[in-house]
Design a protein around this motif. Structure first.
Motif, PDB file in Angstrom:
ATOM      1  N   ARG A  98      -1.033 -12.319  -6.799  1.00 47.99           N
ATOM      2  CA  ARG A  98      -0.802 -13.762  -6.733  1.00 47.99           C
ATOM      3  C   ARG A  98       0.091 -14.105  -5.536  1.00 47.99           C
ATOM      4  O   ARG A  98      -0.145 -15.111  -4.851  1.00 47.99           O
ATOM      5  N   THR A  99       1.088 -13.276  -5.283  1.00 47.07           N
ATOM      6  CA  THR A  99       1.949 -13.483  -4.113  1.00 47.07           C
ATOM      7  C   THR A  99       1.122 -13.450  -2.831  1.00 47.07           C
ATOM      8  O   THR A  99       1.295 -14.295  -1.942  1.00 47.07           O
ATOM      9  N   ARG A 100       0.224 -12.492  -2.743  1.00 49.05           N
ATOM     10  CA  ARG A 100      -0.632 -12.397  -1.553  1.00 49.05           C
ATOM     11  C   ARG A 100      -1.479 -13.656  -1.386  1.00 49.05           C
ATOM     12  O   ARG A 100      -1.642 -14.180  -0.283  1.00 49.05           O
ATOM     13  N   THR A 101      -2.026 -14.139  -2.497  1.00 51.52           N
ATOM     14  CA  THR A 101      -2.853 -15.352  -2.449  1.00 51.52           C
ATOM     15  C   THR A 101      -2.036 -16.550  -1.949  1.00 51.52           C
ATOM     16  O   THR A 101      -2.517 -17.362  -1.148  1.00 51.52           O
ATOM     17  N   LEU A 102      -0.800 -16.646  -2.406  1.00 57.42           N
ATOM     18  CA  LEU A 102       0.048 -17.767  -1.992  1.00 57.42           C
ATOM     19  C   LEU A 102       0.430 -17.674  -0.518  1.00 57.42           C
ATOM     20  O   LEU A 102       0.535 -18.699   0.168  1.00 57.42           O
ATOM     21  N   SER A 123       8.978 -18.187  -5.531  1.00 56.25           N
ATOM     22  CA  SER A 123      10.336 -17.857  -5.969  1.00 56.25           C
ATOM     23  C   SER A 123      10.327 -17.178  -7.331  1.00 56.25           C
ATOM     24  O   SER A 123      11.109 -16.263  -7.588  1.00 56.25           O
ATOM     25  N   SER A 124       9.410 -17.614  -8.192  1.00 53.76           N
ATOM     26  CA  SER A 124       9.338 -17.028  -9.535  1.00 53.76           C
ATOM     27  C   SER A 124       8.688 -15.635  -9.527  1.00 53.76           C
ATOM     28  O   SER A 124       8.874 -14.856 -10.461  1.00 53.76           O
ATOM     29  N   LEU A 125       7.931 -15.337  -8.464  1.00 49.95           N
ATOM     30  CA  LEU A 125       7.210 -14.055  -8.393  1.00 49.95           C
ATOM     31  C   LEU A 125       7.986 -12.971  -7.653  1.00 49.95           C
ATOM     32  O   LEU A 125       7.752 -11.773  -7.877  1.00 49.95           O
ATOM     33  N   SER A 139       0.828  -1.215   0.000  1.00 48.80           N
ATOM     34  CA  SER A 139       0.000   0.000   0.000  1.00 48.80           C
ATOM     35  C   SER A 139       0.862   1.265   0.000  1.00 48.80           C
ATOM     36  O   SER A 139       0.484   2.288  -0.567  1.00 48.80           O
ATOM     37  N   ARG A 140       2.029   1.195   0.621  1.00 41.62           N
ATOM     38  CA  ARG A 140       2.912   2.366   0.681  1.00 41.62           C
ATOM     39  C   ARG A 140       3.783   2.501  -0.561  1.00 41.62           C
ATOM     40  O   ARG A 140       4.314   3.576  -0.834  1.00 41.62           O
ATOM     41  N   ARG A 186       4.578  -6.082 -10.607  1.00 41.39           N
ATOM     42  CA  ARG A 186       3.355  -5.972 -11.405  1.00 41.39           C
ATOM     43  C   ARG A 186       2.150  -6.278 -10.520  1.00 41.39           C
ATOM     44  O   ARG A 186       2.206  -7.218  -9.700  1.00 41.39           O
ATOM     45  N   PRO A 187       1.081  -5.537 -10.643  1.00 39.47           N
ATOM     46  CA  PRO A 187      -0.086  -5.741  -9.766  1.00 39.47           C
ATOM     47  C   PRO A 187      -0.585  -7.187  -9.748  1.00 39.47           C
ATOM     48  O   PRO A 187      -0.929  -7.710  -8.682  1.00 39.47           O
TER      49      PRO A 187
END
Length: 211
Positions: free
Chosen positions: A169-173, A156-158, A65-66, A163-164
């Protein structure tokens, strides 16, 4: 004379079998007490894992967010460390599950021999149930470990991407990891209940053998 010798031999074999059973019961109770203590440590560690992953998610949301790159890099570093820790713990728990199954197999074979020579078949039934429980636990842990590995590879790939879509997707994981950690807490509680039941059964057997 032969009858006396046979009676003495039979008495000796009976005493030897009783002594062997007492020794096995003592060993099983000691192992069960060890597993109950181990369950308490694992439950404490599992709850810590949940808290740490939830903190990572909160830090990730704050950094995102920041738009602070330094904060995001710090979150990714923390996430890598936690993933490494989770995978190491998963391997250790899976090895422990396999060790318990090997012990179950030895106990079942021992009780099978005893049941063929007048032993209580309830002991064999209980040991078989314990083995089924431990096999199930090992399968559950193997599935969890596989899921953690898949998540670790994708994360690891992310990492490094801003990119939004990749950030979402990172947050979901991360949330998936939290769900897995919460499931570990539930599974450890279930295993602790089973280990306490085994300890009660072994104590009952010890009391029965004294009569």
């Amino acid at each position: 004379m032969n009858r006396i010798a046979c009676a003495l031999a039979a008495s000796f074999l009976f005493a030897s079998a009783a002594h062997a059973q007492d020794w096995r019961n003592h060993q099983e109770r000691a192992q069960d007490r060890h597993e109950v203590r181990q369950d308490k440590r694992e439950l404490r560690d599992d709850r810590r894992d949940v808290a740490e992953l939830e903190a990572v998610l909160a830090n990730f949301d704050r950094a995102r967010s920041r738009g602070k790159e330094r904060e995001m890099v710090a979150v990714e570093s923390q996430l890598r460390q936690l993933l490494k820790q989770e995978l190491v713990e998963g391997r250790a728990e899976l090895a422990q599950d396999h060790a318990e199954i090997r012990r179950d197999n030895r106990e079942v074979r021992s009780e099978q021999w005893d049941s063929r020579h007048g032993g209580d078949r309830r002991d064999l039934r209980d040991d078989r149930q314990d083995r089924r429980d431990d096999i199930r636990d090992a399968r559950v842990e193997a599935a969890s470990q596989s899921a953690r590995k898949n998540i670790a590879r994708e994360l690891s790939s992310l990492m490094g991407s801003r990119r939004p879509r990749d950030l979402q997707r990172t947050r979901t994981l991360i949330i998936d990891l939290i769900q897995l950690a919460r499931k570990e807490v539930r599974d450890t509680k279930q295993e602790a209940r089973e280990d306490r039941r085994e300890l009660r059964e072994d104590r009952r057997e010890a009391r029965d053998n004294r009569w």
